[in-house]
Motif scaffolding. Structure first.
Motif, PDB file in Angstrom:
ATOM      1  N   THR A   4       3.776   5.979   9.913  1.00  0.00           N
ATOM      2  CA  THR A   4       4.347   5.216   8.797  1.00  0.00           C
ATOM      3  C   THR A   4       4.296   6.057   7.533  1.00  0.00           C
ATOM      4  O   THR A   4       3.383   6.863   7.352  1.00  0.00           O
ATOM      5  N   PRO A   5       5.268   5.889   6.667  1.00  0.00           N
ATOM      6  CA  PRO A   5       5.252   6.655   5.422  1.00  0.00           C
ATOM      7  C   PRO A   5       4.094   6.209   4.524  1.00  0.00           C
ATOM      8  O   PRO A   5       3.626   5.078   4.611  1.00  0.00           O
ATOM      9  N   ASP A   6       3.656   7.119   3.696  1.00  0.00           N
ATOM     10  CA  ASP A   6       2.599   6.779   2.743  1.00  0.00           C
ATOM     11  C   ASP A   6       3.089   5.680   1.811  1.00  0.00           C
ATOM     12  O   ASP A   6       4.249   5.668   1.404  1.00  0.00           O
ATOM     13  N   GLU A   7       2.192   4.771   1.515  1.00  0.00           N
ATOM     14  CA  GLU A   7       2.555   3.667   0.633  1.00  0.00           C
ATOM     15  C   GLU A   7       1.455   3.492  -0.394  1.00  0.00           C
ATOM     16  O   GLU A   7       0.277   3.494  -0.060  1.00  0.00           O
ATOM     17  N   ASN A   8       1.842   3.351  -1.631  1.00  0.00           N
ATOM     18  CA  ASN A   8       0.889   3.190  -2.720  1.00  0.00           C
ATOM     19  C   ASN A   8       1.201   1.894  -3.452  1.00  0.00           C
ATOM     20  O   ASN A   8       1.645   1.912  -4.594  1.00  0.00           O
ATOM     21  N   THR A   9       1.031   0.781  -2.792  1.00  0.00           N
ATOM     22  CA  THR A   9       1.257  -0.513  -3.426  1.00  0.00           C
ATOM     23  C   THR A   9       0.136  -1.457  -3.039  1.00  0.00           C
ATOM     24  O   THR A   9      -0.508  -1.294  -2.006  1.00  0.00           O
ATOM     25  N   GLY A  10      -0.077  -2.433  -3.878  1.00  0.00           N
ATOM     26  CA  GLY A  10      -1.090  -3.435  -3.593  1.00  0.00           C
ATOM     27  C   GLY A  10      -0.700  -4.760  -4.200  1.00  0.00           C
ATOM     28  O   GLY A  10       0.247  -4.857  -4.996  1.00  0.00           O
ATOM     29  N   SER A  11      -1.424  -5.783  -3.826  1.00  0.00           N
ATOM     30  CA  SER A  11      -1.180  -7.133  -4.304  1.00  0.00           C
ATOM     31  C   SER A  11      -2.519  -7.714  -4.734  1.00  0.00           C
ATOM     32  O   SER A  11      -3.537  -7.485  -4.072  1.00  0.00           O
ATOM     33  N   LEU A  12      -2.530  -8.461  -5.817  1.00  0.00           N
ATOM     34  CA  LEU A  12      -3.772  -8.981  -6.372  1.00  0.00           C
ATOM     35  C   LEU A  12      -3.546 -10.388  -6.908  1.00  0.00           C
ATOM     36  O   LEU A  12      -2.561 -10.637  -7.594  1.00  0.00           O
ATOM     37  N   SER A  13      -4.451 -11.301  -6.567  1.00  0.00           N
ATOM     38  CA  SER A  13      -4.402 -12.665  -7.076  1.00  0.00           C
ATOM     39  C   SER A  13      -5.760 -13.023  -7.650  1.00  0.00           C
ATOM     40  O   SER A  13      -6.786 -12.642  -7.092  1.00  0.00           O
ATOM     41  N   GLY A  14      -5.747 -13.770  -8.741  1.00  0.00           N
ATOM     42  CA  GLY A  14      -7.010 -14.195  -9.336  1.00  0.00           C
ATOM     43  C   GLY A  14      -6.790 -14.914 -10.646  1.00  0.00           C
ATOM     44  O   GLY A  14      -5.683 -15.371 -10.960  1.00  0.00           O
ATOM     45  N   ASP A  74      -5.987 -18.599 -16.609  1.00  0.00           N
ATOM     46  CA  ASP A  74      -4.728 -18.784 -15.886  1.00  0.00           C
ATOM     47  C   ASP A  74      -4.792 -18.065 -14.539  1.00  0.00           C
ATOM     48  O   ASP A  74      -5.481 -17.054 -14.394  1.00  0.00           O
ATOM     49  N   SER A  75      -4.052 -18.578 -13.568  1.00  0.00           N
ATOM     50  CA  SER A  75      -3.938 -17.904 -12.268  1.00  0.00           C
ATOM     51  C   SER A  75      -2.764 -16.947 -12.315  1.00  0.00           C
ATOM     52  O   SER A  75      -1.719 -17.260 -12.896  1.00  0.00           O
ATOM     53  N   ILE A  76      -2.943 -15.791 -11.696  1.00  0.00           N
ATOM     54  CA  ILE A  76      -1.871 -14.796 -11.685  1.00  0.00           C
ATOM     55  C   ILE A  76      -1.863 -14.089 -10.329  1.00  0.00           C
ATOM     56  O   ILE A  76      -2.909 -13.916  -9.699  1.00  0.00           O
ATOM     57  N   HIS A  77      -0.672 -13.772  -9.874  1.00  0.00           N
ATOM     58  CA  HIS A  77      -0.495 -12.969  -8.654  1.00  0.00           C
ATOM     59  C   HIS A  77       0.432 -11.830  -9.043  1.00  0.00           C
ATOM     60  O   HIS A  77       1.510 -12.065  -9.588  1.00  0.00           O
ATOM     61  N   LEU A  78      -0.008 -10.602  -8.809  1.00  0.00           N
ATOM     62  CA  LEU A  78       0.805  -9.457  -9.213  1.00  0.00           C
ATOM     63  C   LEU A  78       0.783  -8.370  -8.169  1.00  0.00           C
ATOM     64  O   LEU A  78      -0.045  -8.362  -7.269  1.00  0.00           O
ATOM     65  N   LYS A  79       1.742  -7.455  -8.295  1.00  0.00           N
ATOM     66  CA  LYS A  79       1.818  -6.269  -7.451  1.00  0.00           C
ATOM     67  C   LYS A  79       1.512  -5.071  -8.340  1.00  0.00           C
ATOM     68  O   LYS A  79       1.823  -5.083  -9.533  1.00  0.00           O
ATOM     69  N   TYR A  80       0.901  -4.044  -7.749  1.00  0.00           N
ATOM     70  CA  TYR A  80       0.514  -2.879  -8.536  1.00  0.00           C
ATOM     71  C   TYR A  80       0.630  -1.606  -7.707  1.00  0.00           C
ATOM     72  O   TYR A  80       0.763  -1.653  -6.487  1.00  0.00           O
ATOM     73  N   VAL A  81       0.587  -0.483  -8.406  1.00  0.00           N
ATOM     74  CA  VAL A  81       0.464   0.833  -7.779  1.00  0.00           C
ATOM     75  C   VAL A  81      -0.775   1.494  -8.362  1.00  0.00           C
ATOM     76  O   VAL A  81      -1.195   1.179  -9.482  1.00  0.00           O
ATOM     77  N   LEU A  82      -1.359   2.383  -7.585  1.00  0.00           N
ATOM     78  CA  LEU A  82      -2.509   3.141  -8.068  1.00  0.00           C
ATOM     79  C   LEU A  82      -2.034   4.465  -8.631  1.00  0.00           C
ATOM     80  O   LEU A  82      -1.189   5.131  -8.037  1.00  0.00           O
ATOM     81  N   ARG A  83      -2.583   4.840  -9.789  1.00  0.00           N
ATOM     82  CA  ARG A  83      -2.231   6.107 -10.429  1.00  0.00           C
ATOM     83  C   ARG A  83      -3.501   6.777 -10.931  1.00  0.00           C
ATOM     84  O   ARG A  83      -4.452   6.116 -11.320  1.00  0.00           O
ATOM     85  N   VAL A  84      -3.464   8.080 -10.959  1.00  0.00           N
ATOM     86  CA  VAL A  84      -4.563   8.839 -11.545  1.00  0.00           C
ATOM     87  C   VAL A  84      -4.145   9.203 -12.960  1.00  0.00           C
ATOM     88  O   VAL A  84      -3.159   9.921 -13.164  1.00  0.00           O
ATOM     89  N   ASP A  85      -4.878   8.675 -13.927  1.00  0.00           N
ATOM     90  CA  ASP A  85      -4.630   9.017 -15.330  1.00  0.00           C
ATOM     91  C   ASP A  85      -5.524  10.190 -15.709  1.00  0.00           C
ATOM     92  O   ASP A  85      -6.718  10.208 -15.383  1.00  0.00           O
ATOM     93  N   LYS A  86      -4.941  11.180 -16.377  1.00  0.00           N
ATOM     94  CA  LYS A  86      -5.682  12.368 -16.792  1.00  0.00           C
ATOM     95  C   LYS A  86      -5.633  12.490 -18.300  1.00  0.00           C
ATOM     96  O   LYS A  86      -4.621  12.199 -18.922  1.00  0.00           O
TER      97      LYS A  86
END
Length: 169
Positions: A4-14, A74-86
């Motif tokens: 499978t291709p590399d994937e850099n996504t995630g989902s978060l609820s809280g 408030d409740s929130i559900h979002l999608k995100y990507v991980l990044r390295v900040d320099k």
């Protein structure tokens, strides 16, 4: 074997714990804190309460547009990507980096006030209600006669469609 291709996504609820907007070197930026419920049942069937606090970076224009409606609790559900900040540390001059989550999409948002209304109306269960054992089923209300007086509550009549009549024959 399928690769499978590399994937850099995630989902978060809280629940939102903070909304932060700051001015930076490249213009305004912002972040929100999201508290997630990471509770689990241990081997003795006892619930172990555990939560995680996660900071999610957001584009400034998105956060500025939503700053009025995003509130603590408030409740929130979002999608995100991980990044390295320099960046270069101002005091030591050393190069620094950190792995950060950057919001790409807000999937849903429910205000704390709306959740409270849904719980009060019985549409949404509160955590206390979810932990209670189920109660005995209530008996259905007794049928009332069709000759109830003016202003008296009546049971709604189920209309019979011609299709149902044809199926019965």
């Amino acid at each position: 074997m399928k690769i499978t291709p590399d994937e850099n996504t995630g989902s978060l609820s809280g629940r939102i714990s903070f909304v932060n907007i700051k001015d930076g070197n490249d213009g305004p930026w912002g972040s929100i804190g999201v508290i997630t419920d990471d509770s689990y049942m241990n081997k003795d069937k006892v619930k172990v309460e555990r939560s995680q606090a996660i900071t999610v970076e957001m584009k400034a224009h998105t956060l500025l547009a939503l700053a009025e409606i995003l509130n603590k609790g408030d409740s929130i559900h979002l999608k995100y990507v991980l990044r390295v900040d320099k960046w270069k540390d101002k005091t030591s001059g050393l190069d620094r980096k950190a792995l950060k989550s950057h919001c790409t999409q807000i999937v849903s948002h429910t205000s704390k006030a709306a959740k409270d209304c849904l719980k009060q109306a019985g549409i949404m269960k509160s955590p206390q209600q979810a932990q209670q054992p189920p109660q005995q089923a209530q008996q259905p209300p007794q049928q009332q006669s069709n000759n109830a007086g003016w202003g008296q509550p009546q049971q709604p009549q189920q209309p019979q469609s011609s299709y149902a009549h044809e199926k019965a024959n």
